[in-house]
Design a protein around this motif. Structure first.
Motif, PDB file in Angstrom:
ATOM      1  N   UNK A  78      18.682  91.953 -28.266  1.00 35.65           N
ATOM      2  CA  UNK A  78      19.159  92.802 -29.363  1.00 35.65           C
ATOM      3  C   UNK A  78      17.981  93.439 -30.084  1.00 35.65           C
ATOM      4  N   UNK A  79      16.942  92.655 -30.349  1.00 31.25           N
ATOM      5  CA  UNK A  79      15.768  93.171 -31.067  1.00 31.25           C
ATOM      6  C   UNK A  79      15.041  94.244 -30.259  1.00 31.25           C
ATOM      7  N   UNK A  80      14.808  93.988 -28.994  1.00 31.66           N
ATOM      8  CA  UNK A  80      14.101  94.965 -28.144  1.00 31.66           C
ATOM      9  C   UNK A  80      14.922  96.237 -28.004  1.00 31.66           C
ATOM     10  N   UNK A  81      16.225  96.098 -27.801  1.00 30.51           N
ATOM     11  CA  UNK A  81      17.086  97.276 -27.692  1.00 30.51           C
ATOM     12  C   UNK A  81      17.078  98.073 -28.996  1.00 30.51           C
ATOM     13  N   UNK A  82      17.140  97.366 -30.112  1.00 30.88           N
ATOM     14  CA  UNK A  82      17.074  98.052 -31.416  1.00 30.88           C
ATOM     15  C   UNK A  82      15.760  98.811 -31.559  1.00 30.88           C
ATOM     16  N   UNK A  83      14.629  98.150 -31.229  1.00 30.40           N
ATOM     17  CA  UNK A  83      13.327  98.805 -31.342  1.00 30.40           C
ATOM     18  C   UNK A  83      13.248 100.062 -30.485  1.00 30.40           C
ATOM     19  N   UNK A  84      13.768  99.992 -29.294  1.00 37.06           N
ATOM     20  CA  UNK A  84      13.681 101.143 -28.385  1.00 37.06           C
ATOM     21  C   UNK A  84      14.603 102.281 -28.824  1.00 37.06           C
ATOM     22  N   UNK A 121      15.332 101.383 -19.994  1.00 38.27           N
ATOM     23  CA  UNK A 121      16.526 100.850 -19.353  1.00 38.27           C
ATOM     24  C   UNK A 121      16.188  99.687 -18.429  1.00 38.27           C
ATOM     25  N   UNK A 122      15.128  99.840 -17.632  1.00 33.97           N
ATOM     26  CA  UNK A 122      14.731  98.776 -16.719  1.00 33.97           C
ATOM     27  C   UNK A 122      14.307  97.524 -17.483  1.00 33.97           C
ATOM     28  N   UNK A 123      13.584  97.704 -18.572  1.00 31.99           N
ATOM     29  CA  UNK A 123      13.184  96.555 -19.385  1.00 31.99           C
ATOM     30  C   UNK A 123      14.408  95.877 -20.004  1.00 31.99           C
ATOM     31  N   UNK A 124      15.372  96.676 -20.450  1.00 33.31           N
ATOM     32  CA  UNK A 124      16.598  96.125 -21.023  1.00 33.31           C
ATOM     33  C   UNK A 124      17.410  95.383 -19.967  1.00 33.31           C
ATOM     34  N   UNK A 125      17.545  95.990 -18.770  1.00 31.11           N
ATOM     35  CA  UNK A 125      18.253  95.313 -17.676  1.00 31.11           C
ATOM     36  C   UNK A 125      17.573  93.999 -17.324  1.00 31.11           C
ATOM     37  N   UNK A 126      16.254  94.010 -17.287  1.00 32.59           N
ATOM     38  CA  UNK A 126      15.508  92.790 -16.987  1.00 32.59           C
ATOM     39  C   UNK A 126      15.757  91.706 -18.019  1.00 32.59           C
ATOM     40  N   UNK A 127      15.809  92.099 -19.297  1.00 33.22           N
ATOM     41  CA  UNK A 127      16.067  91.128 -20.364  1.00 33.22           C
ATOM     42  C   UNK A 127      17.494  90.579 -20.263  1.00 33.22           C
ATOM     43  N   UNK A 128      18.463  91.462 -19.981  1.00 34.89           N
ATOM     44  CA  UNK A 128      19.845  91.011 -19.808  1.00 34.89           C
ATOM     45  C   UNK A 128      19.943  90.020 -18.653  1.00 34.89           C
ATOM     46  N   UNK A 164      13.954  95.249 -11.371  1.00 34.37           N
ATOM     47  CA  UNK A 164      12.920  95.700 -12.303  1.00 34.37           C
ATOM     48  C   UNK A 164      11.581  95.996 -11.611  1.00 34.37           C
ATOM     49  N   UNK A 165      11.568  95.975 -10.277  1.00 35.48           N
ATOM     50  CA  UNK A 165      10.333  96.320  -9.549  1.00 35.48           C
ATOM     51  C   UNK A 165       9.831  97.696  -9.942  1.00 35.48           C
ATOM     52  N   UNK A 166       8.531  97.838 -10.030  1.00 35.04           N
ATOM     53  CA  UNK A 166       7.895  99.152 -10.145  1.00 35.04           C
ATOM     54  C   UNK A 166       7.316  99.445  -8.759  1.00 35.04           C
ATOM     55  N   UNK A 167       8.108 100.130  -7.948  1.00 32.59           N
ATOM     56  CA  UNK A 167       7.755 100.321  -6.546  1.00 32.59           C
ATOM     57  C   UNK A 167       6.494 101.155  -6.350  1.00 32.59           C
ATOM     58  N   UNK A 168       6.077 101.883  -7.347  1.00 30.19           N
ATOM     59  CA  UNK A 168       4.866 102.693  -7.224  1.00 30.19           C
ATOM     60  C   UNK A 168       3.609 101.838  -7.291  1.00 30.19           C
ATOM     61  N   UNK A 169       3.675 100.684  -7.919  1.00 31.65           N
ATOM     62  CA  UNK A 169       2.475  99.862  -8.075  1.00 31.65           C
ATOM     63  C   UNK A 169       2.473  98.610  -7.201  1.00 31.65           C
ATOM     64  N   UNK A 170       3.582  98.330  -6.523  1.00 27.43           N
ATOM     65  CA  UNK A 170       3.674  97.103  -5.732  1.00 27.43           C
ATOM     66  C   UNK A 170       3.122  97.289  -4.327  1.00 27.43           C
ATOM     67  N   UNK A 171       2.539  96.220  -3.817  1.00 28.27           N
ATOM     68  CA  UNK A 171       2.071  96.185  -2.437  1.00 28.27           C
ATOM     69  C   UNK A 171       3.286  96.124  -1.515  1.00 28.27           C
ATOM     70  N   UNK A 172       3.314  96.903  -0.438  1.00 24.85           N
ATOM     71  CA  UNK A 172       4.456  96.864   0.478  1.00 24.85           C
ATOM     72  C   UNK A 172       4.728  95.460   1.043  1.00 24.85           C
ATOM     73  N   UNK A 218      17.022 106.410 -24.530  1.00 24.48           N
ATOM     74  CA  UNK A 218      16.266 105.449 -23.748  1.00 24.48           C
ATOM     75  C   UNK A 218      15.698 106.138 -22.515  1.00 24.48           C
ATOM     76  N   UNK A 219      14.435 105.876 -22.251  1.00 23.59           N
ATOM     77  CA  UNK A 219      13.832 106.372 -21.022  1.00 23.59           C
ATOM     78  C   UNK A 219      14.129 105.368 -19.912  1.00 23.59           C
ATOM     79  N   UNK A 220      13.846 105.744 -18.671  1.00 30.20           N
ATOM     80  CA  UNK A 220      14.158 104.888 -17.534  1.00 30.20           C
ATOM     81  C   UNK A 220      13.433 103.545 -17.635  1.00 30.20           C
ATOM     82  N   UNK A 221      12.183 103.548 -18.123  1.00 33.47           N
ATOM     83  CA  UNK A 221      11.449 102.292 -18.280  1.00 33.47           C
ATOM     84  C   UNK A 221      12.109 101.400 -19.329  1.00 33.47           C
TER      85      UNK A 221
END
Length: 174
Positions: A57-63, A77-84, A125-133, A72-75
């Motif tokens: 609730x706090x993080x969603x309120x802050x964002x 949303x992903x952070x919120x989904x991860x918290x949920x 919540x993967x960030x596929x641009x920074x992860x090793x294949x 909400x930007x995509x990041x």
């Protein structure tokens, strides 16, 4: 051992958990201590769940109050989904603990389902641009292995496919 017991009954009872019907007084006391420890873990997990909900609730309120307002930007949303999903995983772990307290056995299918949910959370919540294949491939292999394991466990006990039946006392309706 009773002579007319089936092999399945013996195997099922060999995995009995924390019972206080032990003959050895030391084992009985140790089982009681472990039972209290599991209850303490249950209380702590309930507090973690409440803390996790408050954090979501706090993080969603802050964002939502940061400019642009109520966007909400995509990041975000992903952070919120991860918290949920983290809170949902904590709830699944709490269910595992309470089932253990009630039945004195570990419900393997529910533990596997919890692991599947935890890995699925990571995938979401993967960030596929920074992860090793290789990491992505390994995670995919883990998901497949857990999925096959869950299927095999559910296949062995087809009447208990729905997780809800495992932790409710309601009869299954058709």
């Amino acid at each position: 051992m009773q002579p007319n017991r089936h092999r399945e009954d013996v195997e099922e009872n060999d995995h009995a958990g924390l019972t206080t019907t032990q003959q050895d007084p030391l084992i009985k006391v140790l089982h009681r201590i472990i039972s209290y420890a599991v209850r303490a873990l249950s209380v702590l997990m309930a507090l973690v769940i409440l803390w996790g909900v408050a954090d979501v609730v706090y993080v969603l309120y802050q964002r939502l109050v940061q400019p642009p307002l109520l966007m909400l930007e995509i990041q975000d949303l992903l952070a919120t989904f991860g918290a949920f999903l983290a809170v949902l995983i904590a709830i699944e772990i709490f269910i595992n603990i309470t089932l253990y307290l009630r039945d004195d056995v570990i419900h393997v299918k529910l533990v596997i389902a919890t692991a599947l949910m935890a890995v699925a959370r990571k995938v979401i919540v993967f960030d596929y641009q920074t992860l090793d294949p290789g990491y992505i491939w390994a995670t995919g292999a883990l998901l497949i292995a857990l999925g096959i394991t869950y299927w095999l466990v559910a296949w062995k006990h087809p009447r208990k496919v729905l997780l809800r039946q495992e932790y409710t006392d309601e009869p299954r309706g058709r």
